[in-house]
Scaffold this active site. Sequence first.
Site, PDB file in Angstrom:
ATOM      1  N   ARG A 101       0.855  -1.181   0.000  1.00 53.94           N
ATOM      2  CA  ARG A 101       0.000   0.000   0.000  1.00 53.94           C
ATOM      3  C   ARG A 101       0.894   1.235   0.000  1.00 53.94           C
ATOM      4  O   ARG A 101       1.644   1.456   0.950  1.00 53.94           O
ATOM      5  CB  ARG A 101      -0.906  -0.022   1.233  1.00 53.94           C
TER       6      ARG A 101
ATOM      7  N   HIS B 147      -2.530  10.925   0.417  1.00 53.57           N
ATOM      8  CA  HIS B 147      -2.045  10.676   1.772  1.00 53.57           C
ATOM      9  C   HIS B 147      -1.379  11.969   2.242  1.00 53.57           C
ATOM     10  O   HIS B 147      -0.195  12.020   2.530  1.00 53.57           O
ATOM     11  CB  HIS B 147      -1.100   9.476   1.807  1.00 53.57           C
TER      12      HIS B 147
ATOM     13  N   GLU C 124      -7.323   8.643   5.725  1.00 52.94           N
ATOM     14  CA  GLU C 124      -7.626   9.360   6.969  1.00 52.94           C
ATOM     15  C   GLU C 124      -7.999  10.821   6.742  1.00 52.94           C
ATOM     16  O   GLU C 124      -7.275  11.734   7.184  1.00 52.94           O
ATOM     17  CB  GLU C 124      -6.440   9.280   7.934  1.00 52.94           C
TER      18      GLU C 124
ATOM     19  N   ASN D  45      -7.957   2.185   9.486  1.00 51.93           N
ATOM     20  CA  ASN D  45      -6.693   2.362  10.208  1.00 51.93           C
ATOM     21  C   ASN D  45      -7.018   2.454  11.685  1.00 51.93           C
ATOM     22  O   ASN D  45      -7.897   3.229  12.080  1.00 51.93           O
ATOM     23  CB  ASN D  45      -5.976   3.646   9.777  1.00 51.93           C
TER      24      ASN D  45
ATOM     25  N   TYR E  38      -5.020   2.253  15.631  1.00 51.67           N
ATOM     26  CA  TYR E  38      -3.830   2.061  16.466  1.00 51.67           C
ATOM     27  C   TYR E  38      -4.202   1.906  17.941  1.00 51.67           C
ATOM     28  O   TYR E  38      -3.533   1.223  18.687  1.00 51.67           O
ATOM     29  CB  TYR E  38      -2.874   3.250  16.308  1.00 51.67           C
TER      30      TYR E  38
ATOM     31  N   GLU F  54      -3.962   0.049   8.036  1.00 50.29           N
ATOM     32  CA  GLU F  54      -2.815   0.424   8.873  1.00 50.29           C
ATOM     33  C   GLU F  54      -3.048  -0.054  10.286  1.00 50.29           C
ATOM     34  O   GLU F  54      -4.133   0.128  10.847  1.00 50.29           O
ATOM     35  CB  GLU F  54      -2.620   1.949   8.951  1.00 50.29           C
TER      36      GLU F  54
HETATM   37  C1  FCB Z   1      -1.537   7.318  10.519  1.00 48.81           C
HETATM   38  C2  FCB Z   1      -1.035   7.794   9.176  1.00 48.81           C
HETATM   39  C3  FCB Z   1       0.290   7.208   8.779  1.00 48.81           C
HETATM   40  C4  FCB Z   1       1.234   7.097   9.951  1.00 48.81           C
HETATM   41  C5  FCB Z   1       0.568   6.416  11.121  1.00 48.81           C
HETATM   42  C6  FCB Z   1       1.461   6.228  12.326  1.00 48.81           C
HETATM   43  O1  FCB Z   1      -2.399   8.261  11.058  1.00 48.81           O
HETATM   44  O2  FCB Z   1      -1.977   7.480   8.171  1.00 48.81           O
HETATM   45  O3  FCB Z   1       0.800   7.979   7.732  1.00 48.81           O
HETATM   46  O4  FCB Z   1       1.749   8.322  10.262  1.00 48.81           O
HETATM   47  O5  FCB Z   1      -0.561   7.144  11.503  1.00 48.81           O
END
Ligand code: FCB
Length: 464
Positions: free
Chosen positions: A77, A120, A165, A293, A295, A372
Site C-alpha cells: 500500500r 495521503h 484518513e 486504520n 492504532y 494500517e
Molecule cells: C496514521 C497515518 C500514517 C502514519 C501512522 C502512524 O495516522 O496514516 O501515515 O503516520 O498514523
Amino acid sequence: MSGRRFGEHFLWGAATAAAQVEGAAHESGKTDSIWDHFARTPGNIAGGDTPERAVDHYHRMPEDVALMRRLGLRSYRFSVSWARVKPDDAAPNPAGLDFYSRLVDELLEAEILPWLTLYHWDMPQAVEDTGGWANRDTARRFLEYAELVHDHLGDRVTHWTTFNEPLCSSLIAYAAGEHAPGRTEPRAALAALHHQHLAHGLAVASLRERGAQQLGITLNLTNAVPDDPSDPADVDAARRIDALWNRAFLEPLLLGRYPEDFLSDVAEHRFDELVRDGDLGLIAQPIDFLGVNHYHDDNVSGRPLPPGTPPGLRPTDKPGASPFVGSEHVTFPPRDLPRTAMGWEVNPDGLRALLVRLGREYPTLPPLYVTENGSAYDDAVSADGAVHDADRVAYLRAHVDAVAAAIADGADVRGYFAWSLLDNFEWAWGYAKRFGIVRVDYDTMERTVKDSGLAFAELIRASS
Ligand code: FCB
C-alpha cells in the site's frame, strides 16, 4: 500464532506514504507539497526534520520491492504524490508518472498487488495557496489529478483508495494546526472535511466509469470510550467524539447523510451552508472496500480537568478535537494499559471490537481491510546488528489475533497491512518515532529487517 485462520486469499501487506518515504522532494520536476512547505517553519516538525530526503525510497525503490518480496508480502500500500505527478497542479510531469509506473511494474513482477492511495496528505503547496481544502474548487482539481493517475496506471492497478484518513487532512490540518498546512480555522476545517468527501465521490464516480475494479477509502476510526460510563458528562463527550471522528465520515460515505448530532455540535460554524443540493448523493457512491486504520482507542471524559493537568491531557492538545469539543477532553490513555513510544495505549481488543461493531452498525458495509496498524518503539540495534523489537512483535501478534477474533465474530475483514514497511518521516514527529518492521539507518539509508519483520513474514508463510 497461526495464520491459517485467515485463509489463502487474505491479503497480507505493508503500507507507506509518499511524503514519508520517497524523499527526492525537489527532484525530476517535483515541487513543494504542503509538507515540504510546513517543515520550513521552525517548530512545526520535531528536531527541525523535513521530508526532503525521507528514506530515499525514490531512488531505492527496486531494492525496497525486493525486500517486500523476501518478506512474502502479497500487497504493498503506497501513495502517489500529487506534487510529483502534477507539480504545482499544473502540467503533468512525465518523470513523476514514470516513477509510479516503474513501481507498479516492479511490484507486479514480484507478484505483489499494488494498492494505490491517491491522497495521503501531500497536496501541492500551489493548491493550498488558492485556499486548499477549504476551497470547494479543490475537489475538482483533485478529480483531474485522480484521472491523470488513472490514465497512466489504470491498465495495471486494480485497487484504488481515494483518501487516507480524511479526519487528519481536515480537522487536524485545518483546525488543530498540527499537520500541514497548519491552519487553526474551525470553519475551514469543516469545509475541508466536506470538500474531501466531495472529491472522494467525484473520483469514485469517474474512475468507476473508466473501469477501475476496486474503489474505496481509508478512515481512521476509533472506539470513543467514556472514562466513567456512569457519568453523563463522559458519556456525552464520548458521543461527541464518536460523531466528529467516526460518524461524520462513515455516514456521508455509506449512508448519504451527516449525523444529526454532528450537525448540531458544529452548527455555530455554519457547516450546513457548505453542503449543496446533490452533494450527499455524489459522496455516497458505492464503494468496494473500506480501509480501516486503527492504532488505539480513545478514552473520553467531559469532566473539567483538574488544575495542574499535565500537557497531553489538555483539550487543546487533542489532535483534531480542539476546537470542537469544548471542555470535553480525550485522555491519552488513562487506562491501565501499556503504551507505545507515541503514548498510545496497547489495546488489541479495541481493534476487534471496532471491526465487529462496524459490520453491526452499517448493514451496507463493504468488505473491510485493516489498511494500517502498528506501533512505534525506541528500537535498539544489538551488537549482532539485529533489531530485537520484542514489543513490536508482541503488538503485531496481538493485533493480528484481534483481527482473527473479529472475523470469528462475523466481521468481513479481507486483509491486514502493517504500518509501516520502513521506519520513516512520522509527520510532526519527524524521524523521532520508528514504526517500521524494517529499520532504516538514517545516515546510510541501510535497511535491516527487524524481528517484527521476520515474525510478519513467518505469519504470512504460515497462512498460505
Ligand atoms: C496514521 C497515518 C500514517 C502514519 C501512522 C502512524 O495516522 O496514516 O501515515 O503516520 O498514523
